[in-house]
Design an enzyme around this catalytic site. Structure first.
Site, PDB file in Angstrom:
ATOM      1  N   GLU A 141      38.645  34.840  50.914  1.00 50.67           N
ATOM      2  CA  GLU A 141      40.073  34.706  50.659  1.00 50.67           C
ATOM      3  C   GLU A 141      40.407  35.165  49.239  1.00 50.67           C
ATOM      4  O   GLU A 141      39.529  35.331  48.391  1.00 50.67           O
ATOM      5  CB  GLU A 141      40.515  33.239  50.813  1.00 50.67           C
ATOM      6  CG  GLU A 141      40.349  32.680  52.211  1.00 50.67           C
ATOM      7  CD  GLU A 141      40.942  31.288  52.356  1.00 50.67           C
ATOM      8  OE1 GLU A 141      41.746  31.097  53.269  1.00 50.67           O
ATOM      9  OE2 GLU A 141      40.588  30.395  51.552  1.00 50.67           O
TER      10      GLU A 141
ATOM     11  N   ASP B 136      47.126  27.337  46.660  1.00 48.87           N
ATOM     12  CA  ASP B 136      46.802  28.555  45.901  1.00 48.87           C
ATOM     13  C   ASP B 136      47.922  29.069  44.985  1.00 48.87           C
ATOM     14  O   ASP B 136      49.076  29.140  45.396  1.00 48.87           O
ATOM     15  CB  ASP B 136      46.496  29.713  46.868  1.00 48.87           C
ATOM     16  CG  ASP B 136      45.422  29.379  47.868  1.00 48.87           C
ATOM     17  OD1 ASP B 136      44.884  28.271  47.837  1.00 48.87           O
ATOM     18  OD2 ASP B 136      45.127  30.255  48.701  1.00 48.87           O
TER      19      ASP B 136
END
Length: 473
Positions: free
Chosen positions: A195, A21
């Site tokens: 998320e 990420d």
């Protein structure tokens, strides 16, 4: 260096080892900072650090030393960074504005939020002595804080993923936080854990209003399997987010298999985001070496009313500084069933775009073709969909979940923009109303790009095909 078989030439990737990420995206004094989930000791996921790179143009990146290391509170999971221009935190100790990173400390079944700060333009970081700033409330998944300054209520606002919903917190100083509200348990897709949230305000194109957009990644649960980004459009008053749509409405930001955890840069007036170009179904197995994973092309965000629905639209940042001499420029091309319009490709990335002037064909196909392998895009007018077929696209055996035909609904095709790198394709349709991002790993080195029409003709105008320079040079 940076010329390995599967090294992207347009997209950021670390010199070596694992990345996922994007984190801590922040702009300050001419530099875009990209932090990211990083495992410096392996090409597969492991104890998370914050890797760090900077750019002056969002295209050419310089990889810097690791910014944050794991410690006694845990691994350094995802989060965000802000420039505290008013020194609300009291952490400023130099002539520079203090940067504050807000991140998740991931311990064994215990996730909590912490901060670190930098007084030298983001180069070195000091963890706050009073961490964590938000302890765990008894929830397994409690992570990925994204923070911004909310002008109207004069406070910092945090979006935080909490199981399969989003908690909003408020703070006057980035240290003391209070729970404001919770959103999402009854809204959107819930095929997996939520998320990497982001809450941004966007003007509506052609209208005198702004709307709030809540971005949430979800894994698994994507329309084509695995990881995906969904979004909600509504209002935010500094306390609560209220969604405009019915609870059962699901809006996907990218219908491809390989765009995840996307968030926007803070301290920058234009909304620009970047995503991790992979999918948790096979991210640890993809065949790239000595690194694993890349980021998407940074994309400008907008909000447009399409068929009465507020739609998040995306367009790639300007790539013209990388343009080589045009292969095709501003041409009109008529495709008929008996003919294939073919362009031979060299081993550099390609930018392609065209408007569809008219189409009577049942299908319009764009094929990236070698001798034995192909990646095919099908615009299917009968089924009202776009398909990307990567079943014969080269290396596929590393995961039984990789070879796929992935689909995206599309009522009509007006235009397309295509960015083709060594191992990825990013497709923007109808001025960014619809987007697909897909990986592939070709084994061959010589390719052509074929354009075909089935059962009718397609007239393309303003066709532009350009090879692009590597951003590593």
């Amino acid at each position: 260096m940076y010329d390995e078989q599967y090294r992207p030439q347009l997209h950021f990737s670390p010199k070596e080892n694992w990345m996922n990420d994007p984190n801590g995206l922040v702009y300050y004094k001419g530099e875009y900072h990209l932090f990211y989930q990083y495992h410096p000791h392996s090409m597969v996921w492991g104890p998370m650090h914050w890797g760090h790179a900077v750019s002056k143009d969002l295209l050419h990146w310089e990889e810097l030393p690791i910014a944050l290391y794991p410690d006694e509170l845990g691994q350094i999971f995802s989060g965000s960074a802000v420039v505290d221009t008013q020194n609300t935190s009291g952490l400023k100790t130099s002539d520079e504005d203090v940067m504050v990173a807000i991140f998740t400390h991931h311990g064994e079944d215990n996730e909590k939020q912490s901060i670190a700060y930098s007084n030298d333009r983001g180069i070195t970081w000091v963890k706050y002595a009073g961490n964590p700033i938000i302890p765990n409330p008894g929830q397994k998944d409690f992570r990925d804080p994204k923070v911004f300054w909310h002008e109207e209520s004069e406070k910092w606002v945090m979006s935080l993923a909490s199981g399969d919903c989003i908690r909003f917190y408020g703070s006057p100083n980035l240290i003391d936080w209070e729970l404001l509200s919770v959103f999402g348990s009854e809204y959107g897709a819930h095929g997996g854990v939520w998320e990497c949230p982001d809450l941004i305000q966007l003007p509506v194109e052609g209208e005198d209003q702004k709307k709030w957009v809540l971005i949430v990644s979800i894994n698994p649960g994507g329309p084509n399997g695995g990881s995906v980004v969904q979004y909600f459009v509504g209002e935010f008053d500094g306390v609560e987010f209220v969604c405009d749509d019915r609870p059962e409405v699901v809006k996907w930001a990218d219908f491809g298999r390989d765009f995840y955890a996307a968030v926007t840069w803070s301290n920058f007036p234009e909304p620009i985001w970047i995503g991790w170009m992979s999918n948790w179904q096979y991210a640890n197995q993809v065949p790239s070496e000595p690194f694993r994973s890349a980021m998407s092309i940074p994309r400008k965000l907008g909000l447009r009313r399409v068929d009465g629905e507020f739609t998040l639209v995306q367009s790639p940042i300007d790539l013209s500084s990388l343009f080589k001499k045009a292969v095709v420029s501003n041409e009109t091309i008529t495709l008929r069933p008996s003919e294939i319009y073919q362009v031979k490709l060299d081993n550099r990335p390609l930018f392609a775009k065209a408007n569809v002037l008219n189409s009577t064909a049942s299908e319009f196909l764009i094929t990236f073709r070698g001798e034995q392998e192909r990646l095919e895009i099908v615009f299917d007018q009968k089924r009202k969909e776009v398909r990307i077929d990567r079943r014969d696209s080269g290396q596929i055996s590393f995961s039984e979940l990789f070879a796929s035909i992935d689909r995206m609904p599309l009522a009509r095709l007006n235009d397309f923009t295509l960015i083709l790198d060594k191992t990825s394709i990013e497709l923007f349709v109808n001025q960014g109303n619809r987007v697909m991002t897909e990986l592939f790993f070709p084994l061959e080195s010589e390719f052509t790009l074929d354009f075909r029409a089935l059962d009718g003709e397609v007239i393309l105008e303003n066709v532009e095909l350009r090879h692009l320079e590597s951003t590593w040079k």
